[in-house]
Design a protein around this motif. Structure first.
Motif, PDB file in Angstrom:
ATOM      1  N   HIS A 182      -2.797  -6.442  -6.342  1.00  0.00           N
ATOM      2  CA  HIS A 182      -2.733  -6.472  -4.950  1.00  0.00           C
ATOM      3  C   HIS A 182      -2.886  -7.838  -4.622  1.00  0.00           C
ATOM      4  CE1 HIS A 182      -1.884  -2.427  -3.489  1.00  0.00           C
ATOM      5  NE2 HIS A 182      -2.741  -1.935  -4.727  1.00  0.00           N
ATOM      6  N   ASN A 202       0.807  -1.320   0.110  1.00  0.00           N
ATOM      7  CA  ASN A 202       0.166  -0.044  -0.077  1.00  0.00           C
ATOM      8  C   ASN A 202       0.811   1.295   0.153  1.00  0.00           C
ATOM      9  OD1 ASN A 202      -2.357  -1.473   0.087  1.00  0.00           O
ATOM     10  ND2 ASN A 202      -2.482  -1.468   2.283  1.00  0.00           N
ATOM     11  N   GLU A 203       2.147   1.147   0.579  1.00  0.00           N
ATOM     12  CA  GLU A 203       2.910   2.348   0.820  1.00  0.00           C
ATOM     13  C   GLU A 203       3.646   2.585  -0.465  1.00  0.00           C
ATOM     14  OE1 GLU A 203       4.590   5.764   2.437  1.00  0.00           O
ATOM     15  OE2 GLU A 203       2.806   4.721   2.626  1.00  0.00           O
ATOM     16  N   ARG A 243       1.115   4.306  -2.797  1.00  0.00           N
ATOM     17  CA  ARG A 243       1.053   5.644  -2.416  1.00  0.00           C
ATOM     18  C   ARG A 243       2.092   6.421  -2.918  1.00  0.00           C
ATOM     19  NH1 ARG A 243       1.979   9.557   1.057  1.00  0.00           N
ATOM     20  NH2 ARG A 243       3.877   8.191   2.089  1.00  0.00           N
TER      21      ARG A 243
END
Length: 299
Positions: free
Chosen positions: A82, A65-66, A69
């Motif tokens: 994912h 997720n990071e 981002r």
């Protein structure tokens, strides 16, 4: 559209330690976290040069997720898959008197995940470019490069490959638009020590004869060579500067080449822009920016 594929992205945790010692507590004097992976680097530099791209690959967990981002924050279209098991890797790069790296494993990618990635590539057509680069993790089929090339055969998309040894040589029959080995990788494939730009040219031509349309060979401090599909050969010494960090320099070279070709249609300009983008990244602790590349091109 330009798409990049990174099979095993990472969060790169970069630290400096004044005197790294084992078995004791070491305290950092510098630290930085960046999204890592060759395709991701290409996408970020393309964005820095004013060209949009879409980043594909596999992510998992909070680290995934990071990564997504931070890639999106860099202005890249983050279109990752994912996956369910595991987490995207953290790679620790410890800079001291010597440089030490600890690389994570990455998530578990299933056959269904691979099919999902291949399906995302089906949108590519004439005028589009796909950059596939880096190693293939053990959880993926070893023929991932060939699967992608076969899937896109006949669609008219230009495919760029930046990989080592067998990964690169096995895709040559599919006639990739551009391959970018460095001189050591090119020499390893053909069993030769290639130290000068003159040494490189005949082996770049040999790789072209085996199927590659354009062969761009980066040579660190020696500069680089391009054997283009129109028969032209371009060579140049390296730009002048102090190397700070060579990570991402080769990826920046690919991005610079694609940006230069898109803007001018000239192989010579694309070659020069590629070399200068690679040098700009090597001369700083970040990936190349437009201003930095143009300053080096002015040399």
């Amino acid at each position: 559209m330009i798409c990049t594929v990174t099979f095993n992205p990472s969060l790169d945790y970069i630290v400096r330690v004044d005197d790294m010692r084992l078995g004791v507590i070491n305290r950092t004097v510098y630290e930085r976290i960046l999204p890592g992976g060759k395709g991701i680097n290409v996408s970020i530099v393309l964005g820095n040069l004013g060209h949009k791209s879409r980043a594909l690959g596999f992510l998992a967990g909070f680290t995934g997720n990071e990564i997504a981002r931070r890639v999106a924050q860099a202005g890249v279209d983050a279109d990752f898959i994912h996956v369910e098991k595991g987490m995207s890797r953290i790679n620790a790069k410890i800079k001291s008197a010597e440089e030490t790296e600890l690389n994570g494993m990455g998530p578990e990618v299933t056959a269904a995940d691979v099919d999902a990635l291949l399906a995302k590539l089906d949108v590519l057509a004439a005028g589009d470019t796909l950059v596939v680069s880096g190693s293939v993790p053990a959880c993926l089929p070893s023929d991932m490069y060939e699967r992608i090339m076969a899937r896109l055969t006949g669609r008219g998309a230009r495919i760029v490959v930046d990989a080592e040894r067998d990964l690169l040589r096995r895709v040559l029959p599919y006639q990739p638009f551009l391959v970018k080995p460095n001189n050591i990788e090119l020499g390893d494939i053909y069993g030769a020590a290639l130290k000068t730009r003159a040494d490189v040219v005949p082996y770049a031509r040999r790789m072209q004869q085996e199927g590659a349309r354009n062969v761009l060979v980066s040579m660190a401090g020696e500069g680089g060579v391009l054997v283009a599909e129109d028969g032209s050969v371009y060579e140049s010494p390296a730009a002048r500067g102090t190397v700070v960090n060579s990570v991402g320099a080769g990826d920046s070279c690919v991005a610079g080449f694609l940006a230069g070709l898109a803007e001018t249609g000239s192989y010579e300009t694309a070659f020069r822009m590629g070399l200068c983008a690679g040098s700009a990244s090597a001369f700083s602790d970040h990936l190349a920016t437009r201003d930095e590349v143009e300053q080096l091109m002015a040399q």
